[in-house]
Design a protein around this motif. Sequence first.
Motif, PDB file in Angstrom:
ATOM      1  N   UNK A 143       0.812  -1.210   0.000  1.00  0.00           N
ATOM      2  CA  UNK A 143       0.000   0.000   0.000  1.00  0.00           C
ATOM      3  C   UNK A 143       0.848   1.264   0.000  1.00  0.00           C
ATOM      4  N   UNK A 144       2.008   1.252   0.658  1.00  0.00           N
ATOM      5  CA  UNK A 144       2.835   2.450   0.777  1.00  0.00           C
ATOM      6  C   UNK A 144       3.383   2.928  -0.560  1.00  0.00           C
ATOM      7  N   UNK A 145       3.579   2.006  -1.508  1.00  0.00           N
ATOM      8  CA  UNK A 145       4.151   2.408  -2.800  1.00  0.00           C
ATOM      9  C   UNK A 145       3.218   2.085  -3.962  1.00  0.00           C
ATOM     10  N   UNK A 146       1.950   1.786  -3.661  1.00  0.00           N
ATOM     11  CA  UNK A 146       1.026   1.414  -4.734  1.00  0.00           C
ATOM     12  C   UNK A 146       0.878   2.539  -5.764  1.00  0.00           C
ATOM     13  N   UNK A 147       0.767   3.769  -5.281  1.00  0.00           N
ATOM     14  CA  UNK A 147       0.595   4.895  -6.195  1.00  0.00           C
ATOM     15  C   UNK A 147       1.751   5.040  -7.163  1.00  0.00           C
ATOM     16  N   UNK A 148       2.961   5.030  -6.628  1.00  0.00           N
ATOM     17  CA  UNK A 148       4.130   5.224  -7.492  1.00  0.00           C
ATOM     18  C   UNK A 148       4.376   4.012  -8.378  1.00  0.00           C
ATOM     19  N   UNK A 319       4.899  13.983 -11.607  1.00  0.00           N
ATOM     20  CA  UNK A 319       3.614  13.571 -11.042  1.00  0.00           C
ATOM     21  C   UNK A 319       3.732  12.374 -10.114  1.00  0.00           C
ATOM     22  N   UNK A 320       4.643  11.446 -10.427  1.00  0.00           N
ATOM     23  CA  UNK A 320       4.861  10.296  -9.552  1.00  0.00           C
ATOM     24  C   UNK A 320       5.306  10.762  -8.170  1.00  0.00           C
ATOM     25  N   UNK A 321       6.144  11.802  -8.132  1.00  0.00           N
ATOM     26  CA  UNK A 321       6.550  12.370  -6.844  1.00  0.00           C
ATOM     27  C   UNK A 321       5.380  12.972  -6.102  1.00  0.00           C
ATOM     28  N   UNK A 322       4.495  13.662  -6.810  1.00  0.00           N
ATOM     29  CA  UNK A 322       3.315  14.253  -6.176  1.00  0.00           C
ATOM     30  C   UNK A 322       2.382  13.187  -5.602  1.00  0.00           C
ATOM     31  N   UNK A 323       2.297  12.034  -6.283  1.00  0.00           N
ATOM     32  CA  UNK A 323       1.389  10.980  -5.828  1.00  0.00           C
ATOM     33  C   UNK A 323       1.744  10.461  -4.444  1.00  0.00           C
ATOM     34  N   UNK A 324       3.002  10.646  -4.036  1.00  0.00           N
ATOM     35  CA  UNK A 324       3.419  10.171  -2.722  1.00  0.00           C
ATOM     36  C   UNK A 324       2.809  10.992  -1.590  1.00  0.00           C
ATOM     37  N   UNK A 449      -9.032   7.872  -2.793  1.00  0.00           N
ATOM     38  CA  UNK A 449      -8.512   6.527  -2.570  1.00  0.00           C
ATOM     39  C   UNK A 449      -7.127   6.535  -1.929  1.00  0.00           C
ATOM     40  N   UNK A 450      -6.608   7.699  -1.651  1.00  0.00           N
ATOM     41  CA  UNK A 450      -5.245   7.838  -1.135  1.00  0.00           C
ATOM     42  C   UNK A 450      -5.119   7.247   0.272  1.00  0.00           C
ATOM     43  N   UNK A 451      -4.079   6.432   0.505  1.00  0.00           N
ATOM     44  CA  UNK A 451      -3.750   5.955   1.844  1.00  0.00           C
ATOM     45  C   UNK A 451      -4.537   4.774   2.346  1.00  0.00           C
ATOM     46  N   UNK A 452      -5.290   4.106   1.472  1.00  0.00           N
ATOM     47  CA  UNK A 452      -6.099   2.955   1.891  1.00  0.00           C
ATOM     48  C   UNK A 452      -5.584   1.673   1.237  1.00  0.00           C
ATOM     49  N   UNK A 453      -5.722   0.538   1.923  1.00  0.00           N
ATOM     50  CA  UNK A 453      -5.495  -0.743   1.261  1.00  0.00           C
ATOM     51  C   UNK A 453      -6.672  -0.994   0.318  1.00  0.00           C
ATOM     52  N   UNK A 454      -6.476  -1.895  -0.644  1.00  0.00           N
ATOM     53  CA  UNK A 454      -7.555  -2.208  -1.576  1.00  0.00           C
ATOM     54  C   UNK A 454      -8.760  -2.793  -0.843  1.00  0.00           C
TER      55      UNK A 454
END
Length: 466
Positions: A143-148, A319-324, A449-454
Motif C-alpha cells: 500500500x505504501x508504494x502502490x501509487x508510485x 507527477x509520480x513524486x506528487x502521488x506520494x 482513494x489515497x492511503x487505503x489498502x484495496x
Amino acid sequence: MSAVTAVSDRRRVDKRLFTIRTIATLGGLLLGYDTGVISGALPFLAKGASEGGLGLSAFQQSIVTSSLTLGAAFGAVIGGRLSDRYGRRKNIMTVAVIFLLAALGCALSPNYAVLVCFRFLLGLAVGGASATVPVYLSEMAPVAIRGTMVARNELMIVTGQLLAYSFNAFIAIMWPHAHVWRWMLVICSVPAIALWIGIHLLPESPRWLANKRRTQEMWAVLNEVRMPDEVEAEGEDIARRVEEEARIGSGAWSDFRVPWIRRITLIGIGLAALSQLTGVNGIMYYAPTILETTGLGTQAALVATIANGVVSVVAVAIGIGFLKRLPRKRMMIIGQTGVVVSLVMLGFMFLLPASVTRSYLVLLFMLTFLFSMQCFIGPTFWLMLAEMFPMRVRGLANGVAVFCNWMGNVIVAFAFPNLIAAVQGNTFFVFAVINALTLAFYARFLPETFGHTLESLERHFEERYS
C-alpha cells in the motif's frame, strides 16, 4: 528479526518488486509506442505508391488512426474479463503475442484495408494491456508504494510515445523515402518479444490467486513481495475479504446489480471517458498535422513533436513524486484546471495572424496542456481505476471503464482532424467547454482513494454507496 536480516529482506523485496514493475510495464511502453507512432507515419502513408506510401486520403487516415482505438475499446473489455477468469499474468502473456503479430502485420501491409485490420488487432492488444497491467501492479504493490508503482506504467506509456516521436523524426530525416512508415511501425515488435519472455519470470497476483481459492500459492507470492512482518496481516485481510465477497456475489455481470458496485463503476466509467475527452490524444496523434497547419514543414513539425514526448515524460516523472503526498482527487482537479486554461489559450493562438511566432506559441500551449495532463491526470486516473473496484469484479469493471476510455479515444481520434479542417482553432474552445464540465464532475463525484489498502477501500465504498 536482526537489523542485518531486515536490511537483507528489504533488499530482496525491493529487487523483486523492481523486476515485476520493469517487466510488466513493458506493456505500457508498447501501448505508448503504438498510439504515438501513427502521428509520424501518417504524412508518409498519404504519399502515393511511387513514393512508398498507400495514398491515404484524410478520411482514410482518420480510419487508420481510430481503428486502433476501436480495437483497444473491445480489447479492454475482453482483456478485463479474461484476466478475471484466467489470471493477470496469463492475460499479459497473450497480449504480448498479439502485439508482436499485429506489429509485423501493420509493417508489412500491402494496402489500406489490410493495414486497418492489423491496426484493429493491434488495438486489441493495446486495450488488453491498458486494462490488465495497472490492475496487476496495484495488486502486487504494498500500500505504501502502490501509487508510485502503478504510475510507473503511465511513465512507460509516455516514454513509448517519446520513443515513437524520436524514431519517427530520425527515420524521416535519415530515410525520407522508400516505405519509411514500415520501419516506424515494425520497431515495437522488439519490446513485445521482451514482454513475452519476461512475463514468464513473474508471479501471478496474490489477490487473484486468493479469489480462485489457490491459497497456498497466494501465501508463496506474498512471501516473495512483502517483508516477513507484513505477510500475515495482508494475507489474512485478503482471505477474509474473499470470504465476505463469496457470500454476496458471483464475480460476474450480475454483480453490477449491487447498488454500491454499480455506483462506483459508473463513477469509474465517467473518470475513464472524460480523461480522454480532454482531447489529449487528438494532440498526441495529430501534433505534426496541427503544427503543419500553422506553417511548419513536415520534417520541422516531426522534430517539434519530440518536445511533446519529452514534456510528457518529465511531467509524469514529476507527477509520480506528487502521488506520494497529494490526495488523488486534488491531483485530478489541479490537472483539469490546467487543461482548461491551456485549451482556451490554444484557441486564442489560432486567432492570431499566421507566422513562425504563432507556430511556436501553439507548440508552447500544447506543452502546457500536456504538462497538466501528464503530470496530474495521466498517472492518477489509471491508478484510481486500478484501486476503485471490488476484487471479485476488478478485471471486469476495470475493463468496462477502460472500454469507455478507449471509446472516448475513438471519438477524439476520428473527430479531431475533421474539426480542425472545419473550424480550425475553434476546436480547442469546444474541448475547453467539455473540460470545464469535466472539472465540475470531478469536484462533485470523484472519491478519494489515497492511503487505503484495496480491501479497506472496498469496505469504505460499500458503506458509502449502499
